[in-house]
Design a protein around this motif. Structure first.
Motif, PDB file in Angstrom:
ATOM      1  N   UNK A  60     -51.071  29.261  -3.605  1.00 14.09           N
ATOM      2  CA  UNK A  60     -49.791  28.558  -3.766  1.00 14.09           C
ATOM      3  C   UNK A  60     -48.973  28.545  -2.480  1.00 14.09           C
ATOM      4  N   UNK A  61     -49.653  28.699  -1.335  1.00  8.94           N
ATOM      5  CA  UNK A  61     -49.024  28.618  -0.016  1.00  8.94           C
ATOM      6  C   UNK A  61     -47.939  29.651   0.231  1.00  8.94           C
ATOM      7  N   UNK A  62     -48.028  30.792  -0.428  1.00 11.93           N
ATOM      8  CA  UNK A  62     -47.122  31.899  -0.143  1.00 11.93           C
ATOM      9  C   UNK A  62     -47.584  32.537   1.161  1.00 11.93           C
ATOM     10  N   UNK A  63     -46.667  32.755   2.104  1.00 12.30           N
ATOM     11  CA  UNK A  63     -46.999  33.315   3.405  1.00 12.30           C
ATOM     12  C   UNK A  63     -46.293  34.653   3.559  1.00 12.30           C
ATOM     13  N   UNK A  64     -47.066  35.665   3.961  1.00 10.16           N
ATOM     14  CA  UNK A  64     -46.499  36.990   4.196  1.00 10.16           C
ATOM     15  C   UNK A  64     -46.841  37.440   5.605  1.00 10.16           C
ATOM     16  N   UNK A  65     -46.027  38.348   6.135  1.00  5.14           N
ATOM     17  CA  UNK A  65     -46.390  39.023   7.371  1.00  5.14           C
ATOM     18  C   UNK A  65     -47.514  39.971   7.030  1.00  5.14           C
ATOM     19  N   UNK A  66     -48.412  40.145   7.930  1.00  8.92           N
ATOM     20  CA  UNK A  66     -49.449  41.080   7.566  1.00  8.92           C
ATOM     21  C   UNK A  66     -50.664  40.944   8.432  1.00  8.92           C
ATOM     22  N   UNK A  67     -51.641  41.658   8.014  1.00  6.21           N
ATOM     23  CA  UNK A  67     -51.889  42.329   6.738  1.00  6.21           C
ATOM     24  C   UNK A  67     -51.382  43.756   6.676  1.00  6.21           C
ATOM     25  N   UNK A  68     -50.368  44.091   7.433  1.00  4.81           N
ATOM     26  CA  UNK A  68     -49.882  45.453   7.581  1.00  4.81           C
ATOM     27  C   UNK A  68     -49.524  46.085   6.246  1.00  4.81           C
ATOM     28  N   UNK A  69     -50.056  47.261   6.004  1.00  8.09           N
ATOM     29  CA  UNK A  69     -49.732  48.010   4.805  1.00  8.09           C
ATOM     30  C   UNK A  69     -50.364  47.473   3.537  1.00  8.09           C
ATOM     31  N   UNK A  70     -50.933  46.289   3.589  1.00  6.79           N
ATOM     32  CA  UNK A  70     -51.516  45.699   2.394  1.00  6.79           C
ATOM     33  C   UNK A  70     -52.977  46.103   2.217  1.00  6.79           C
ATOM     34  N   UNK A  71     -53.607  46.488   3.316  1.00  5.24           N
ATOM     35  CA  UNK A  71     -55.007  46.887   3.256  1.00  5.24           C
ATOM     36  C   UNK A  71     -55.196  48.152   4.075  1.00  5.24           C
ATOM     37  N   UNK A  72     -56.246  48.878   3.773  1.00  2.18           N
ATOM     38  CA  UNK A  72     -56.511  50.123   4.485  1.00  2.18           C
ATOM     39  C   UNK A  72     -57.195  49.883   5.819  1.00  2.18           C
ATOM     40  N   UNK A  73     -57.804  48.724   5.983  1.00  2.00           N
ATOM     41  CA  UNK A  73     -58.477  48.452   7.232  1.00  2.00           C
ATOM     42  C   UNK A  73     -58.027  47.098   7.763  1.00  2.00           C
ATOM     43  N   UNK A  74     -58.164  46.917   9.051  1.00  2.12           N
ATOM     44  CA  UNK A  74     -57.787  45.659   9.670  1.00  2.12           C
ATOM     45  C   UNK A  74     -58.955  45.125  10.479  1.00  2.12           C
ATOM     46  N   UNK A  75     -58.984  43.818  10.646  1.00  2.00           N
ATOM     47  CA  UNK A  75     -59.990  43.195  11.485  1.00  2.00           C
ATOM     48  C   UNK A  75     -59.570  43.378  12.929  1.00  2.00           C
ATOM     49  N   UNK A  76     -60.464  43.918  13.737  1.00  2.00           N
ATOM     50  CA  UNK A  76     -60.130  44.187  15.121  1.00  2.00           C
ATOM     51  C   UNK A  76     -60.697  43.178  16.089  1.00  2.00           C
ATOM     52  N   UNK A  77     -61.724  42.435  15.679  1.00  2.00           N
ATOM     53  CA  UNK A  77     -62.336  41.455  16.551  1.00  2.00           C
ATOM     54  C   UNK A  77     -63.751  41.148  16.104  1.00  2.00           C
ATOM     55  N   UNK A  78     -64.455  40.428  16.959  1.00  2.00           N
ATOM     56  CA  UNK A  78     -65.817  40.018  16.609  1.00  2.00           C
ATOM     57  C   UNK A  78     -66.590  39.666  17.872  1.00  2.00           C
ATOM     58  N   UNK A  79     -67.901  39.655  17.763  1.00  4.83           N
ATOM     59  CA  UNK A  79     -68.787  39.073  18.771  1.00  4.83           C
ATOM     60  C   UNK A  79     -69.890  38.340  18.023  1.00  4.83           C
ATOM     61  N   UNK A  80     -70.510  37.410  18.717  1.00  4.25           N
ATOM     62  CA  UNK A  80     -71.630  36.676  18.140  1.00  4.25           C
ATOM     63  C   UNK A  80     -72.871  37.006  18.955  1.00  4.25           C
ATOM     64  N   UNK A  81     -73.930  37.379  18.233  1.00  2.00           N
ATOM     65  CA  UNK A  81     -75.201  37.703  18.872  1.00  2.00           C
ATOM     66  C   UNK A  81     -76.291  36.811  18.307  1.00  2.00           C
ATOM     67  N   UNK A  82     -77.359  36.675  19.067  1.00  2.00           N
ATOM     68  CA  UNK A  82     -78.545  35.970  18.598  1.00  2.00           C
ATOM     69  C   UNK A  82     -79.571  37.021  18.193  1.00  2.00           C
ATOM     70  N   UNK A  83     -80.197  36.820  17.053  1.00  5.24           N
ATOM     71  CA  UNK A  83     -81.189  37.790  16.581  1.00  5.24           C
ATOM     72  C   UNK A  83     -82.243  37.066  15.755  1.00  5.24           C
ATOM     73  N   UNK A  84     -83.412  37.669  15.698  1.00  6.42           N
ATOM     74  CA  UNK A  84     -84.502  37.096  14.899  1.00  6.42           C
ATOM     75  C   UNK A  84     -84.340  37.391  13.417  1.00  6.42           C
ATOM     76  N   UNK A  85     -83.529  38.418  13.094  1.00  5.29           N
ATOM     77  CA  UNK A  85     -83.320  38.795  11.698  1.00  5.29           C
ATOM     78  C   UNK A  85     -82.002  39.538  11.567  1.00  5.29           C
TER      79      UNK A  85
END
Length: 118
Positions: A60-85
């Motif tokens: 319903x398009x509700x926007x909050x500041x966050x995700x502080x305090x709402x979750x125990x963990x936060x996304x810190x970043x990412x990398x993309x790798x190539x792999x066979x499996x």
């Protein structure tokens, strides 16, 4: 060869390391990524995410500041790798210095191509 995203999850993103700790961590991370690149498996894509400037858009398009305090963990970043499996991508993830932090995890996901075919 397929592309996998390694998604870094931190137990508590509000804990900021000292500049010295960040330097040590960044050096270890670059060494880890250079090892993957030496095998021709680093896609060259990836970034960290800023913890203190985020919004969450809900149903319903509700926007909050966050995700502080709402979750125990936060996304810190990412990398993309190539792999066979996914198992090879998991082996890359196991070498990440991020796993040195208690409670930190790395999610390994296969990227779908534009046509939805893996």
């Amino acid at each position: 060869m397929k592309e996998y995203m390694l998604i870094f999850r931190h137990q508590d993103g509000s804990k900021i390391a000292s500049p010295e700790q960040m330097q040590i961590w960044m050096e270890a991370t670059m060494n880890w990524l250079n090892g993957i690149a030496a095998k021709g498996k680093f896609e060259g894509k990836g970034d960290g995410l800023v913890f203190d400037n985020a919004k969450v858009v809900h149903h319903n398009n509700v926007v909050t500041n966050g995700p502080f305090g709402e979750i125990k963990e936060t996304l810190g970043g990412y990398v993309i790798v190539k792999a066979d499996s996914i198992n090879e991508a998991v082996e890359f993830a196991k070498g990440s210095p991020i796993l040195g932090g208690e409670g930190n995890t790395i999610e390994v996901r296969l990227l779908a191509k534009g046509d939805g075919v893996h």
